[in-house]
Design a protein around this motif. Structure first.
Motif, PDB file in Angstrom:
ATOM      1  N   VAL A  31      49.853   9.295   6.084  1.00  0.00           N
ATOM      2  CA  VAL A  31      49.031   9.386   4.899  1.00  0.00           C
ATOM      3  C   VAL A  31      47.871   8.955   5.239  1.00  0.00           C
ATOM      4  CG1 VAL A  31      50.647  10.517   3.578  1.00  0.00           C
ATOM      5  CG2 VAL A  31      49.289   8.392   3.260  1.00  0.00           C
ATOM      6  N   ALA A  32      46.532   9.695   4.599  1.00  0.00           N
ATOM      7  CA  ALA A  32      44.619  10.359   4.424  1.00  0.00           C
ATOM      8  C   ALA A  32      44.713   9.468   3.036  1.00  0.00           C
ATOM      9  CB  ALA A  32      44.650  10.249   5.292  1.00  0.00           C
ATOM     10  N   THR A  33      44.361   8.406   3.154  1.00  0.00           N
ATOM     11  CA  THR A  33      44.185   8.047   1.404  1.00  0.00           C
ATOM     12  C   THR A  33      42.534   8.105   0.809  1.00  0.00           C
ATOM     13  OG1 THR A  33      44.205   5.589   2.130  1.00  0.00           O
ATOM     14  CG2 THR A  33      45.788   6.575   0.778  1.00  0.00           C
ATOM     15  N   ALA A  34      41.884   8.422   0.160  1.00  0.00           N
ATOM     16  CA  ALA A  34      40.403   8.749  -0.650  1.00  0.00           C
ATOM     17  C   ALA A  34      40.072   7.970  -1.933  1.00  0.00           C
ATOM     18  CB  ALA A  34      40.054   9.957  -0.382  1.00  0.00           C
ATOM     19  N   LEU A  35      39.822   7.176  -2.194  1.00  0.00           N
ATOM     20  CA  LEU A  35      39.424   7.031  -3.502  1.00  0.00           C
ATOM     21  C   LEU A  35      37.969   7.323  -4.220  1.00  0.00           C
ATOM     22  CD1 LEU A  35      40.770   5.117  -6.080  1.00  0.00           C
ATOM     23  CD2 LEU A  35      39.314   3.154  -4.562  1.00  0.00           C
ATOM     24  N   ASN A  36      37.687   7.299  -5.320  1.00  0.00           N
ATOM     25  CA  ASN A  36      36.491   8.596  -6.127  1.00  0.00           C
ATOM     26  C   ASN A  36      35.830   9.353  -4.902  1.00  0.00           C
ATOM     27  OD1 ASN A  36      37.598   7.464  -9.110  1.00  0.00           O
ATOM     28  ND2 ASN A  36      36.882   5.840  -7.879  1.00  0.00           N
ATOM     29  N   GLY A  37      36.659   9.957  -3.853  1.00  0.00           N
ATOM     30  CA  GLY A  37      35.729  10.572  -2.608  1.00  0.00           C
ATOM     31  C   GLY A  37      35.357  10.175  -1.652  1.00  0.00           C
ATOM     32  N   THR A  38      35.731   9.064  -1.247  1.00  0.00           N
ATOM     33  CA  THR A  38      35.440   8.116  -0.335  1.00  0.00           C
ATOM     34  C   THR A  38      36.757   7.869   0.477  1.00  0.00           C
ATOM     35  OG1 THR A  38      33.928   6.909  -1.524  1.00  0.00           O
ATOM     36  CG2 THR A  38      34.130   5.838   0.813  1.00  0.00           C
ATOM     37  N   PHE A  39      36.602   8.671   1.931  1.00  0.00           N
ATOM     38  CA  PHE A  39      37.725   7.090   2.337  1.00  0.00           C
ATOM     39  C   PHE A  39      38.070   5.820   2.807  1.00  0.00           C
ATOM     40  CE2 PHE A  39      39.328   6.214   6.939  1.00  0.00           C
ATOM     41  CZ  PHE A  39      41.109   6.386   6.945  1.00  0.00           C
ATOM     42  N   VAL A  40      39.261   5.634   2.329  1.00  0.00           N
ATOM     43  CA  VAL A  40      40.209   4.272   2.579  1.00  0.00           C
ATOM     44  C   VAL A  40      41.298   4.455   4.021  1.00  0.00           C
ATOM     45  CG1 VAL A  40      41.150   1.974   1.401  1.00  0.00           C
ATOM     46  CG2 VAL A  40      39.604   4.350  -0.183  1.00  0.00           C
ATOM     47  N   PRO A  41      40.680   3.449   5.060  1.00  0.00           N
ATOM     48  CA  PRO A  41      41.372   3.444   6.009  1.00  0.00           C
ATOM     49  C   PRO A  41      43.148   2.540   5.109  1.00  0.00           C
ATOM     50  CG  PRO A  41      39.265   2.504   6.637  1.00  0.00           C
ATOM     51  CD  PRO A  41      39.539   2.759   5.203  1.00  0.00           C
ATOM     52  N   VAL A  42      43.661   2.824   6.334  1.00  0.00           N
ATOM     53  CA  VAL A  42      45.236   2.493   5.468  1.00  0.00           C
ATOM     54  C   VAL A  42      44.597   0.218   6.394  1.00  0.00           C
ATOM     55  CG1 VAL A  42      47.366   1.507   6.889  1.00  0.00           C
ATOM     56  CG2 VAL A  42      46.481   3.851   6.891  1.00  0.00           C
ATOM     57  N   ARG A  43      44.063  -0.018   6.847  1.00  0.00           N
ATOM     58  CA  ARG A  43      44.068  -1.228   6.635  1.00  0.00           C
ATOM     59  C   ARG A  43      43.346  -2.370   5.960  1.00  0.00           C
ATOM     60  NH1 ARG A  43      40.311   0.535  10.118  1.00  0.00           N
ATOM     61  NH2 ARG A  43      37.992  -0.298   9.863  1.00  0.00           N
ATOM     62  N   THR A  44      42.337  -1.422   5.041  1.00  0.00           N
ATOM     63  CA  THR A  44      42.162  -1.876   3.590  1.00  0.00           C
ATOM     64  C   THR A  44      42.994  -1.770   1.934  1.00  0.00           C
ATOM     65  OG1 THR A  44      39.693   0.195   3.716  1.00  0.00           O
ATOM     66  CG2 THR A  44      39.427  -1.793   5.180  1.00  0.00           C
ATOM     67  N   ARG A  45      43.807  -0.776   2.374  1.00  0.00           N
ATOM     68  CA  ARG A  45      44.007  -0.208   1.011  1.00  0.00           C
ATOM     69  C   ARG A  45      44.668  -1.200   0.306  1.00  0.00           C
ATOM     70  NH1 ARG A  45      48.020   4.342   4.160  1.00  0.00           N
ATOM     71  NH2 ARG A  45      46.002   5.648   3.886  1.00  0.00           N
ATOM     72  N   ALA A  46      44.930  -2.520   1.083  1.00  0.00           N
ATOM     73  CA  ALA A  46      45.341  -3.583   0.318  1.00  0.00           C
ATOM     74  C   ALA A  46      44.117  -4.402  -1.297  1.00  0.00           C
ATOM     75  CB  ALA A  46      46.562  -4.830   1.496  1.00  0.00           C
ATOM     76  N   ALA A  47      43.153  -4.087   0.195  1.00  0.00           N
ATOM     77  CA  ALA A  47      42.130  -4.900  -0.325  1.00  0.00           C
ATOM     78  C   ALA A  47      41.685  -3.800  -1.354  1.00  0.00           C
ATOM     79  CB  ALA A  47      41.468  -5.105   0.394  1.00  0.00           C
ATOM     80  N   THR A  48      41.769  -2.706  -1.660  1.00  0.00           N
ATOM     81  CA  THR A  48      40.925  -1.902  -2.704  1.00  0.00           C
ATOM     82  C   THR A  48      41.540  -1.670  -4.111  1.00  0.00           C
ATOM     83  OG1 THR A  48      40.827  -0.211  -0.495  1.00  0.00           O
ATOM     84  CG2 THR A  48      40.460   0.586  -2.476  1.00  0.00           C
ATOM     85  N   PRO A  49      40.984  -2.389  -5.098  1.00  0.00           N
ATOM     86  CA  PRO A  49      41.624  -2.640  -6.276  1.00  0.00           C
ATOM     87  C   PRO A  49      41.322  -0.787  -7.032  1.00  0.00           C
ATOM     88  CG  PRO A  49      39.346  -3.272  -6.666  1.00  0.00           C
ATOM     89  CD  PRO A  49      39.778  -2.726  -5.067  1.00  0.00           C
TER      90      PRO A  49
END
Length: 65
Positions: A31-49
């Motif tokens: 899956v692809a993820t975005a937080l508040n309109g900004t793409f979040v790569p898989v490798r940074t999801r764990a560090a994205t509060p």
């Protein structure tokens, strides 16, 4: 905390985007993820509060044409 996930309000206790993806049952999915309109790569999801009121989009790839 209340988050908006794919346009729908939801209460979750996940502290990071990776925890939320896992709580949604999508940890093993592509899956692809975005937080508040900004793409979040898989490798940074764990560090994205996550914070109360965040908008998250979780999108699965599609095939076809």
């Amino acid at each position: 905390m209340t988050l908006t996930i794919n346009g729908q309000p939801a209460d979750h206790a996940a502290a990071t985007l990776a925890e939320l993806v896992e709580a949604l049952g999508l940890a093993d999915a592509k899956v692809a993820t975005a937080l508040n309109g900004t793409f979040v790569p898989v490798r940074t999801r764990a560090a994205t509060p996550l914070s109360h009121g965040d908008r998250i989009e979780v999108v699965a790839p599609r095939q076809g044409g």
